[in-house]
Design an enzyme around this catalytic site. Sequence first.
Site, PDB file in Angstrom:
ATOM      1  N   HIS A  89      -0.597  -0.292 -10.498  1.00 45.36           N
ATOM      2  CA  HIS A  89      -1.340  -1.328  -9.444  1.00 45.36           C
ATOM      3  C   HIS A  89      -1.624  -2.474 -10.589  1.00 45.36           C
ATOM      4  O   HIS A  89      -2.977  -2.849 -10.416  1.00 45.36           O
ATOM      5  CB  HIS A  89      -2.576  -0.668  -9.018  1.00 45.36           C
ATOM      6  CG  HIS A  89      -3.065  -1.098  -7.632  1.00 45.36           C
ATOM      7  ND1 HIS A  89      -3.560  -0.694  -6.672  1.00 45.36           N
ATOM      8  CD2 HIS A  89      -2.987  -2.336  -7.298  1.00 45.36           C
ATOM      9  CE1 HIS A  89      -4.133  -1.321  -5.603  1.00 45.36           C
ATOM     10  NE2 HIS A  89      -3.455  -2.576  -6.088  1.00 45.36           N
ATOM     11  N   ARG A 107       0.920  -1.120  -0.119  1.00 53.26           N
ATOM     12  CA  ARG A 107      -0.007  -0.031   0.049  1.00 53.26           C
ATOM     13  C   ARG A 107       1.053   1.056  -0.094  1.00 53.26           C
ATOM     14  O   ARG A 107       1.931   1.229   0.504  1.00 53.26           O
ATOM     15  CB  ARG A 107      -0.909   0.040   1.102  1.00 53.26           C
ATOM     16  CG  ARG A 107      -1.800  -0.956   1.143  1.00 53.26           C
ATOM     17  CD  ARG A 107      -3.011  -0.714   0.149  1.00 53.26           C
ATOM     18  NE  ARG A 107      -4.172  -1.439   0.069  1.00 53.26           N
ATOM     19  CZ  ARG A 107      -4.313  -2.697  -0.713  1.00 53.26           C
ATOM     20  NH1 ARG A 107      -3.287  -3.080  -1.359  1.00 53.26           N
ATOM     21  NH2 ARG A 107      -5.282  -3.584  -0.772  1.00 53.26           N
ATOM     22  N   GLU A 111      -5.266   6.918  -6.416  1.00 49.56           N
ATOM     23  CA  GLU A 111      -5.019   6.123  -7.726  1.00 49.56           C
ATOM     24  C   GLU A 111      -6.208   6.700  -8.424  1.00 49.56           C
ATOM     25  O   GLU A 111      -7.392   6.850  -8.051  1.00 49.56           O
ATOM     26  CB  GLU A 111      -5.165   4.716  -7.332  1.00 49.56           C
ATOM     27  CG  GLU A 111      -4.035   4.245  -6.622  1.00 49.56           C
ATOM     28  CD  GLU A 111      -3.635   2.744  -6.456  1.00 49.56           C
ATOM     29  OE1 GLU A 111      -4.995   1.969  -6.920  1.00 49.56           O
ATOM     30  OE2 GLU A 111      -2.791   2.186  -6.047  1.00 49.56           O
TER      31      GLU A 111
END
Length: 315
Positions: free
Chosen positions: A286, A238, A267
Amino acid sequence: MSPQILLTEPIAEAGMRLLHAAGEVRVAHLTDPAALAAGPLATADALVVRSSPVTAAMLEAAPRLKVVGRHGAGLDGIDLAAAQRLGVPVVGTPGANAESVAEFVVLAALALARQLTPAVATLASGGFPPGRSLPGSVVAAGLTGTMLTGRTLGLVGLGAIGRGVAARARAMGMTVLGYDVAVTEPPDGVHLVDLDRLLAESDVVSLHVPQTPQTTGLIGAAALARMRPHALLVNTARAGVVDGAAVLAALDAGRLRGYAVDVFAPEPPAADDPMLRHPRVLATPHMAAMTTDALDAMAVAVARGVLAHLEGTRT
């Protein structure tokens, strides 16, 4: 009456088929909490999200909600206290993407160790001069890499992903150190140590912990100062586990050789985020779990978890 199942975004077809067989499925194509709370959630019996947040306001706007499913690892984007207060169970997909992410970690570490990103960019831009061999030009440009075989990997977190990375690293001939406050018996071949020793002795440090009050900012200026100047850092966990400004400062000061980051807050990251353009940062969107194999596994796992709760409420 069939249960109403709301997805913020589509999931793989293997999971969608299971959901369609059990209820009325709607895909909102929305991740904004306010927009979801304003309408789509009002009639939902189940909610399935990917990496977008689930807020208290969303849960309060869904009076029929019986379960929330998280398509992915970790539940830190979900207001678990509000869910508990409202009696809404939350299910995830622990381990479903572990192998995919573990492979990606090794890929990222190798890319950093071999300076793959700047080498590819230099080649594509015509940066290697004619009249010299390419191998000679690579050396002259300072793009010589290092092997991971014989080096030390430090794993911060020894869950399913961390164990998967450990197995691959050991097969490559790496020494593996591990730190995990919840683990007393490490996986085979992993030496359990404290965090300070792990940081001081590792050539590659890879993070595999959830973001909690205890882990937020875990890798900051003080932790980076303990690491070897030639060390590489990989973050597929994270964003908040790492102090990004401290990482950039360490890279610029020559106290960290490279950083691979697959997670951001928010994001997607802003277009002017300096992390995206630093020459010694490998920034990816990601995507560590984004393989067809892992997406199928996560979709099936979240569908089954959600349906188990829906079926339980009908009996």
